[in-house]
Write an enzyme that holds these catalytic residues in place. Structure first.
Site, PDB file in Angstrom:
ATOM      1  CG  ASP A   1      -4.565  17.758  -6.251  1.00 17.71           C
ATOM      2  OD1 ASP A   1      -3.763  17.236  -5.466  1.00 17.71           O
ATOM      3  OD2 ASP A   1      -5.564  18.408  -5.864  1.00 17.71           O
TER       4      ASP A   1
ATOM      5  NE  ARG B   1      -1.387  13.574  -3.045  1.00 21.01           N
ATOM      6  CZ  ARG B   1      -2.015  14.713  -3.361  1.00 21.01           C
ATOM      7  NH1 ARG B   1      -2.790  14.777  -4.440  1.00 21.01           N
ATOM      8  NH2 ARG B   1      -1.862  15.780  -2.619  1.00 21.01           N
TER       9      ARG B   1
HETATM   10  C1  LIG Z   1      -4.344  12.186  -0.264  1.00 23.62           C
HETATM   11  C2  LIG Z   1      -5.044  11.816  -1.530  1.00 23.62           C
HETATM   12  C3  LIG Z   1      -4.869  12.613  -2.645  1.00 23.62           C
HETATM   13  C4  LIG Z   1      -5.492  12.264  -3.857  1.00 23.62           C
HETATM   14  N1  LIG Z   1      -5.213  12.985  -4.991  1.00 23.62           N
HETATM   15  C5  LIG Z   1      -5.721  12.583  -6.168  1.00 23.62           C
HETATM   16  C6  LIG Z   1      -5.336  13.202  -7.389  1.00 23.62           C
HETATM   17  O1  LIG Z   1      -4.537  14.143  -7.423  1.00 23.62           O
HETATM   18  N2  LIG Z   1      -5.891  12.739  -8.547  1.00 23.62           N
HETATM   19  C7  LIG Z   1      -6.779  11.689  -8.560  1.00 23.62           C
HETATM   20  O2  LIG Z   1      -7.224  11.285  -9.644  1.00 23.62           O
HETATM   21  N3  LIG Z   1      -7.164  11.097  -7.411  1.00 23.62           N
HETATM   22  C8  LIG Z   1      -6.657  11.501  -6.227  1.00 23.62           C
HETATM   23  N4  LIG Z   1      -7.027  10.854  -5.067  1.00 23.62           N
HETATM   24  C9  LIG Z   1      -8.184   9.912  -5.077  1.00 23.62           C
HETATM   25  C10 LIG Z   1      -7.756   8.510  -5.422  1.00 23.62           C
HETATM   26  O3  LIG Z   1      -7.348   8.460  -6.771  1.00 23.62           O
HETATM   27  C11 LIG Z   1      -8.904   7.511  -5.218  1.00 23.62           C
HETATM   28  O4  LIG Z   1     -10.001   7.857  -6.016  1.00 23.62           O
HETATM   29  C12 LIG Z   1      -9.383   7.404  -3.775  1.00 23.62           C
HETATM   30  O5  LIG Z   1      -8.337   7.572  -2.867  1.00 23.62           O
HETATM   31  C13 LIG Z   1     -10.011   6.031  -3.514  1.00 23.62           C
HETATM   32  O6  LIG Z   1      -9.057   5.031  -3.723  1.00 23.62           O
HETATM   33  P1  LIG Z   1      -8.387   4.167  -2.543  1.00 23.62           P
HETATM   34  O7  LIG Z   1      -6.929   4.105  -2.826  1.00 23.62           O
HETATM   35  O8  LIG Z   1      -8.753   4.695  -1.236  1.00 23.62           O
HETATM   36  O9  LIG Z   1      -8.903   2.683  -2.796  1.00 23.62           O
HETATM   37  P2  LIG Z   1     -10.358   2.068  -3.009  1.00 23.62           P
HETATM   38  O10 LIG Z   1     -10.105   0.659  -3.426  1.00 23.62           O
HETATM   39  O11 LIG Z   1     -11.199   2.927  -3.871  1.00 23.62           O
HETATM   40  O12 LIG Z   1     -10.957   2.091  -1.546  1.00 23.62           O
HETATM   41  C14 LIG Z   1     -10.429   1.332  -0.492  1.00 23.62           C
HETATM   42  C15 LIG Z   1     -11.247   1.576   0.751  1.00 23.62           C
HETATM   43  O13 LIG Z   1     -11.092   2.943   1.160  1.00 23.62           O
HETATM   44  C16 LIG Z   1     -12.323   3.476   1.636  1.00 23.62           C
HETATM   45  N5  LIG Z   1     -12.761   4.562   0.736  1.00 23.62           N
HETATM   46  C17 LIG Z   1     -12.228   4.884  -0.473  1.00 23.62           C
HETATM   47  N6  LIG Z   1     -12.855   5.964  -0.990  1.00 23.62           N
HETATM   48  C18 LIG Z   1     -13.804   6.310  -0.096  1.00 23.62           C
HETATM   49  C19 LIG Z   1     -14.776   7.338  -0.041  1.00 23.62           C
HETATM   50  N7  LIG Z   1     -14.926   8.240  -1.015  1.00 23.62           N
HETATM   51  N8  LIG Z   1     -15.587   7.410   1.033  1.00 23.62           N
HETATM   52  C20 LIG Z   1     -15.469   6.533   2.044  1.00 23.62           C
HETATM   53  N9  LIG Z   1     -14.564   5.526   2.056  1.00 23.62           N
HETATM   54  C21 LIG Z   1     -13.746   5.418   1.014  1.00 23.62           C
HETATM   55  C22 LIG Z   1     -13.305   2.335   1.633  1.00 23.62           C
HETATM   56  O14 LIG Z   1     -13.236   1.722   2.899  1.00 23.62           O
HETATM   57  C23 LIG Z   1     -12.762   1.413   0.563  1.00 23.62           C
HETATM   58  O15 LIG Z   1     -13.147   0.086   0.738  1.00 23.62           O
HETATM   59  C24 LIG Z   1      -6.364  11.145  -3.884  1.00 23.62           C
HETATM   60  C25 LIG Z   1      -6.525  10.356  -2.761  1.00 23.62           C
HETATM   61  C26 LIG Z   1      -5.873  10.654  -1.603  1.00 23.62           C
HETATM   62  C27 LIG Z   1      -6.031   9.744  -0.422  1.00 23.62           C
END
Ligand SMILES: Cc1cc2nc3c(=O)[nH]c(=O)nc-3n(C[C@H](O)[C@H](O)[C@H](O)COP(=O)(O)OP(=O)(O)OC[C@H]3O[C@@H](n4cnc5c(N)ncnc54)[C@H](O)[C@@H]3O)c2cc1C
Length: 303
Positions: free
Chosen positions: A130, A180
């Protein structure tokens, strides 16, 4: 403002103690965390597999303060890989290198990571490192490349909110490393990260378009329908098959979209966190979405 406050609070040991003991927050956290034991995580991974999804298990923990805890984390991951193999699950592992003592001794951390990657490879499996906050970006990429030079069963994560990420994606693709792609979950200053969501999203698409045609199997990690639709469209235009990459989402978030994508024939991996040290992970999920925070606060008051 609220996001910054929650991310700052995620570093408070006192709040962590209160929240992790409080029965209401424990119940709310279960929406995002599979449970406290490996059995809980294995059950969640099996349920994913039954729905046609893959899993990635994360034993929660970061920034350990002594070498014994770092070695215990290594032992836990060895056990996780053995258990995944015994149970014949389609699951890999995600881990944080501060959980392996990066801040204590970088060489010892590299050895622990290498031994976990060896165990993964012995089962034909894979370790995802991560990406944590920006003080760790360079060291995470260097460590990943160093360990990967001896054993390719490891890859890492790139965050589209960082200004440096395009160079990092090109660098990792050049050595054949699996990436990723996510947007990024930490609080970062504007000289390091794009402050505007529109720029983070635009960079996400730029990076996705660099990654997918590389011939390397990458993960597109997002719940954002705009990012997902653009990925589907780009892959179709370039003739990149659905089996050449995977979408990834977090446990408990947008399960409807997870199922929809599987129904359309895309590969989907669910990130399944488990363990007792769930407070920072939980706070990052609250920080991402005001509705999550409101739900949590309402539950506390209702109590
Ligand atoms: C498999 C995976 C691994 C990850 N690994 C890392 C990592 O190693 N380092 C790191 O910094 N980040 C990591 N993240 C988190 C990522 O960086 C984002 O903070 C998170 O995924 C929210 O961004 P989004 O792309 O979903 O878009 P956004 O624009 O934030 O959200 C889009 C839509 O997704 C839904 N959504 C997003 N977050 C949430 C929530 N918490 N609860 C409910 N609904 C939500 C909502 O419907 C929102 O409108 C990871 C995410 C995923 C999916």
């Amino acid at each position: 403002m609220m996001r910054a406050t929650l991310l700052k609070l995620s570093e408070s040991p006192r709040l962590a103690r209160w929240v992790t003991r409080n029965p209401v927050s424990r119940r709310v956290a279960r929406r995002f965390v599979a449970g406290e034991s490996l059995d809980d995580a294995i059950a969640a991974a099996r349920a994913c597999n039954q729905k046609g999804m893959m899993a990635s298990l994360d034993y929660l923990g970061e920034n350990v303060s002594n070498a014994a805890d770092a070695r215990r984390a290594r032992d836990t991951y060895w056990n996780v890989f053995d258990r995944i193999a015994r149970e014949k699950l389609n699951a890999n592992v995600s881990l944080k290198i501060t959980q392996l003592g990066l801040d204590l001794d970088a060489n010892a951390c590299a050895e622990l990571l290498a031994s976990i990657v060896e165990r993964a490879a012995s089962h034909g499996n894979f370790v995802r490192i991560d990406m944590e906050g920006s003080p760790y970006t360079q060291r995470t990429i260097e460590l990943c490349k160093r360990v990967r030079a001896k054993n390719a069963a490891v890859g890492t994560v790139i965050q589209s909110y960082l200004r440096r990420s395009e160079a990092d994606v090109k660098d990792l693709i050049a050595v054949g490393c699996r990436i990723r792609l996510c947007k990024g979950a930490y609080q970062e200053p504007p000289d390091i990260a794009f402050p505007d969501k529109a720029d983070v999203d635009a960079n996400y698409l730029t990076l996705m378009k660099l990654m997918l045609p590389s011939g390397i199997y990458h993960g597109i990690a997002t719940h954002d329908p705009a990012m997902i639709d653009a990925t589907k469209q780009f892959a179709a235009e370039k003739g990149i098959g659905k089996e050449q990459f995977e979408f990834q989402m977090l446990y408990g978030i947008r399960t409807d979209l997870q199922e929809q994508l599987v129904g359309e024939g895309y590969r989907m991996r669910i990130y399944i966190p488990y363990g007792r040290d769930w407070f920072p992970y939980f706070m990052r999920r609250l920080a991402e979405r005001p509705a999550n925070l409101m739900f949590f606060l309402r539950s506390l008051f209702r109590k």
